[in-house]
Design an enzyme around this catalytic site. Structure first.
Site, PDB file in Angstrom:
ATOM      1  CE1 TYR A 124      -3.403  -2.822   0.786  1.00 52.14           C
ATOM      2  CE2 TYR A 124      -2.246  -3.161   2.863  1.00 52.14           C
ATOM      3  CZ  TYR A 124      -3.193  -3.568   1.934  1.00 52.14           C
ATOM      4  OH  TYR A 124      -3.922  -4.704   2.171  1.00 52.14           O
ATOM      5  CD1 TRP A 130      -9.190   2.610   7.041  1.00 48.31           C
ATOM      6  CD2 TRP A 130     -10.393   2.256   8.905  1.00 48.31           C
ATOM      7  NE1 TRP A 130      -9.490   1.271   7.103  1.00 48.31           N
ATOM      8  CE2 TRP A 130     -10.224   1.027   8.238  1.00 48.31           C
ATOM      9  CE3 TRP A 130     -11.111   2.271  10.083  1.00 48.31           C
ATOM     10  CZ2 TRP A 130     -10.755  -0.177   8.734  1.00 48.31           C
ATOM     11  CZ3 TRP A 130     -11.637   1.077  10.581  1.00 48.31           C
ATOM     12  CH2 TRP A 130     -11.461  -0.131   9.921  1.00 48.31           C
ATOM     13  N   GLY A 267     -13.796  -0.568   5.178  1.00 47.23           N
ATOM     14  CA  GLY A 267     -12.468  -0.898   5.683  1.00 47.23           C
ATOM     15  C   GLY A 267     -12.296  -2.388   5.922  1.00 47.23           C
ATOM     16  CG  ASP A 269     -11.049  -4.134   1.943  1.00 50.68           C
ATOM     17  OD1 ASP A 269     -11.423  -3.289   2.779  1.00 50.68           O
ATOM     18  OD2 ASP A 269      -9.986  -4.052   1.325  1.00 50.68           O
ATOM     19  NE  ARG A 304      -4.669  -8.521  -0.957  1.00 49.22           N
ATOM     20  CZ  ARG A 304      -4.955  -7.261  -0.616  1.00 49.22           C
ATOM     21  NH1 ARG A 304      -4.708  -6.836   0.601  1.00 49.22           N
ATOM     22  NH2 ARG A 304      -5.500  -6.432  -1.479  1.00 49.22           N
ATOM     23  CD  GLU A 507      -2.955  -5.785   5.258  1.00 46.50           C
ATOM     24  OE1 GLU A 507      -2.195  -6.610   4.689  1.00 46.50           O
ATOM     25  OE2 GLU A 507      -3.835  -5.156   4.652  1.00 46.50           O
TER      26      GLU A 507
HETATM   27  C1  9WN Z   1      -8.368  -1.482  -0.349  1.00 44.89           C
HETATM   28  C2  9WN Z   1      -4.747   0.014   3.633  1.00 44.89           C
HETATM   29  C3  9WN Z   1      -6.085  -0.658   3.398  1.00 44.89           C
HETATM   30  C4  9WN Z   1      -6.994  -0.596   4.642  1.00 44.89           C
HETATM   31  C5  9WN Z   1      -8.220  -1.475   4.490  1.00 44.89           C
HETATM   32  C6  9WN Z   1      -7.773  -2.878   4.109  1.00 44.89           C
HETATM   33  C7  9WN Z   1      -6.956  -2.842   2.828  1.00 44.89           C
HETATM   34  C8  9WN Z   1      -7.249  -2.124   0.451  1.00 44.89           C
HETATM   35  C9  9WN Z   1      -6.772  -3.375  -0.263  1.00 44.89           C
HETATM   36  O1  9WN Z   1      -5.818  -2.007   3.016  1.00 44.89           O
HETATM   37  O2  9WN Z   1      -7.775  -2.374   1.776  1.00 44.89           O
HETATM   38  O3  9WN Z   1      -8.738  -0.250   0.209  1.00 44.89           O
HETATM   39  O4  9WN Z   1      -6.118  -3.240  -1.316  1.00 44.89           O
HETATM   40  O5  9WN Z   1      -7.038  -4.485   0.201  1.00 44.89           O
HETATM   41  O6  9WN Z   1      -8.848  -3.738   3.973  1.00 44.89           O
HETATM   42  O7  9WN Z   1      -8.968  -1.482   5.674  1.00 44.89           O
HETATM   43  O8  9WN Z   1      -7.391   0.723   4.872  1.00 44.89           O
HETATM   44  O9  9WN Z   1      -4.127  -0.517   4.761  1.00 44.89           O
END
Ligand code: 9WN
Length: 536
Positions: A124, A130, A267, A269, A304, A507
């Protein structure tokens, strides 16, 4: 912009005695070391030294053998065979609180790209809404100015209509869907041209973060206090507009339950809460093709969401593009529309926090009154959503016109916002900490799993379908403390510190073995752990 590499304000990390039940006591000297462990762009000293003392490869930092869970790339190990699980659980390493604090600070510093602390180093590499709020709480312990900067960066991406977008893209690529797939800057009159953002939102925890930063700031120097108070003055109006957007566009009928139009907005997902609503999302033949990047980084696909889930996620984006991200049209046309009880609980308690800050800092009285009204309405709606059979709060599928009777951690939403009578609240707390949930005998630590191991839908490795998420545990701990459940708050803190004692700052965690899953060195995990290691 201030970066963690050059802290603008003195570090707030104070020598604090941390010795809850089951956790080692930290010496003042060790935490003092965290404060002076610079240079700030170097890895934290103690965790690295600890890894080497245990025979890590100095080039990679990885320890040979099956028990290492620190991965310098921030990505997951391949799946381990079930037979190895028991070995892995028995061999879990446990860093003490001082080492964890230092490691957490290092994660935040190393994920700081100057303009933002990315949610994770590889998986990410941008700012999530959030996540940024929780991250700023951790940053407050390293510098209140830097914490405020994170909130300001997020708010600079707020849409003209008040929405805070779920992703604020930095200038690196590396994540799918990227800004091109959303096309918000071209399609929406409300979206900023810069920075580029996604077109949906995430749970409104931001006022909680600003309140927490202020608490930390007020325990610091005069400069810290001034910076914390300035942050409230600078952010209050924007946060009020954000809450007003949620009330207006996501609860247009004034029910108190705030709707989400995509599982990502919750959040959580791929929580089983969404399986029913997602089954009605039928990707069209004109869904543009795409390549997932997450599966290249998290090699164990079981951790995932599936490809079918991704097709649905991407199809919802197509629907929103076709509505030009107009929030009224999206609410009317999007094939996924669920009143989310957990988001609603967060909205209620964050509205309380924002109203209190507004009273203290002289915000317009009518705006404070709006917040109190929204808080009361949502709190009542969360309480009223409870299943007569289980007592757990429920989401409502607005497209299907039906309650969603799937038991997940979100069912404990009333413990986030309050509002139950004393007996009902006590019963719900006992259930959360009891043998079907956090106190389940199979769990490695008494941390609430996202789905009970007793549920048929429990999948121990799969994202929001079973694993424990330290950040969610922190949120329950914060809410317990706010509502006077001090012993339970302390237990969550101690148990979560024990869960993350491996130092991976993952995570999420496999609840039965404690195996680190998903991204390693995840910023919000580090942030809440730093908060728990340093502030009481
Ligand atoms: C999609 C960043 C984010 C969190 C989410 C979590 C995950 C993203 C993904 O990662 O979501 O937004 O690609 O899976 O589910 O809660 O904010 O950490």
């Amino acid at each position: 912009m201030a970066s963690l590499a050059t802290p603008a304000a003195p570090c707030l990390l104070r020598p604090t005695r941390c010795g809850p039940a089951g956790m080692p006591t930290t010496s003042d000297v060790a935490l003092e070391t965290v404060m002076t462990a610079g240079p700030w762009d170097q890895p934290a000293l103690l965790p690295v030294r600890s890894r080497r003392e245990r025979g890590a490869d100095p080039a990679t930092g990885r320890v040979s053998g099956a028990t290492d869970t620190i991965d310098a790339l921030g990505v997951a190990d391949a799946a381990i065979p079930p037979a190895a699980r028991i070995v892995r659980r028995a061999a879990r390493r446990s860093y003490d609180v001082a080492d964890l604090a230092m490691g957490a600070a290092d994660v935040l510093r190393s994920n700081d790209i100057g303009t933002m602390v990315t949610a994770a180093p590889a998986l990410y590499p941008h700012m999530w809404s959030w996540d940024a709020a929780f991250i700023s709480i951790g940053l407050a312990h390293l510098g209140v100015e830097r914490a405020g900067q994170e909130i300001r960066t997020l708010l600079a991406a707020q849409w003209a209509d008040g929405m805070i977008p779920h992703i604020v893209y930095g200038d690196r690529g590396g994540y799918f869907p990227g800004p091109g797939r959303w096309g918000t800057a071209e399609l929406s009159a409300s979206a900023p041209q810069a920075p580029l953002t996604s077109g949906i939102c995430q749970p409104p925890v931001h006022a909680i973060a600003v309140g927490r930063i202020l608490d930390v700031a007020r325990r610091g120097t005069d400069a810290d206090r001034a910076a914390g108070e300035q942050l409230v003055r600078d952010s209050w109006a924007a946060l009020y507009r954000w809450h007003a957007w949620l009330a207006q566009y996501r609860d247009p009928d004034g029910t108190g339950l705030i709707a989400v139009v995509h599982g990502w907005e919750s959040g959580m997902d791929n929580s089983p809460r969404w399986d029913g609503p997602y089954s009605a999302v039928i990707p069209g033949p004109d869904l543009p093709s795409y390549v997932r990047l997450d599966r290249e980084l998290v090699r164990d696909g079981a951790e995932r969401p599936t490809d079918l889930e991704y097709d649905r996620y991407l199809w919802l984006i197509e629907e929103m593009r076709r509505a030009s991200y107009d929030p009224v049209k999206v609410y009317e046309t999007c094939s996924f529309l669920v009143a989310d009880v957990f988001v609603s609980a967060i909205f209620a308690v964050a509205s309380d926090v924002l109203a209190d800050l507004g009273d203290e800092f002289g915000a317009p009285a009518e705006h404070v009154a709006d917040l109190r009204r929204w808080a009361a309405r949502s709190r009542a709606a969360v309480a009223a959503s409870r299943s007569p059979e289980t007592g757990l709060a429920r989401d409502y599928d607005r497209r299907a016109g039906a309650w969603i009777d799937v038991e997940t951690l979100a069912g404990f939403a009333p413990l986030i916002c309050g509002g139950l009578d004393a007996d009902a609240e006590r019963a719900l707390i006992e259930t959360l900490h009891g043998p079907h949930w956090a106190g389940h005998p199979d769990l490695v630590a008494k941390v609430p799993p996202t789905v009970s191991p007793d549920s048929v839908g429990f999948k121990s490795r799969e994202y929001w379908r079973g694993p424990q998420w330290p950040v969610v545990s922190w949120l329950f701990g914060w809410a317990h403390a706010r509502h006077g459940h001090t012993a339970q708050a302390e237990a969550l803190r101690a148990e979560t510190l024990s869960l993350v004692g491996d130092g991976a700052f993952s995570e999420y965690y496999e609840p039965v073995t404690g195996e680190a899953l998903g991204s390693r060195r995840q910023s919000w995990t580090a942030a809440v752990i730093l908060d728990w290691c340093t502030a009481r």
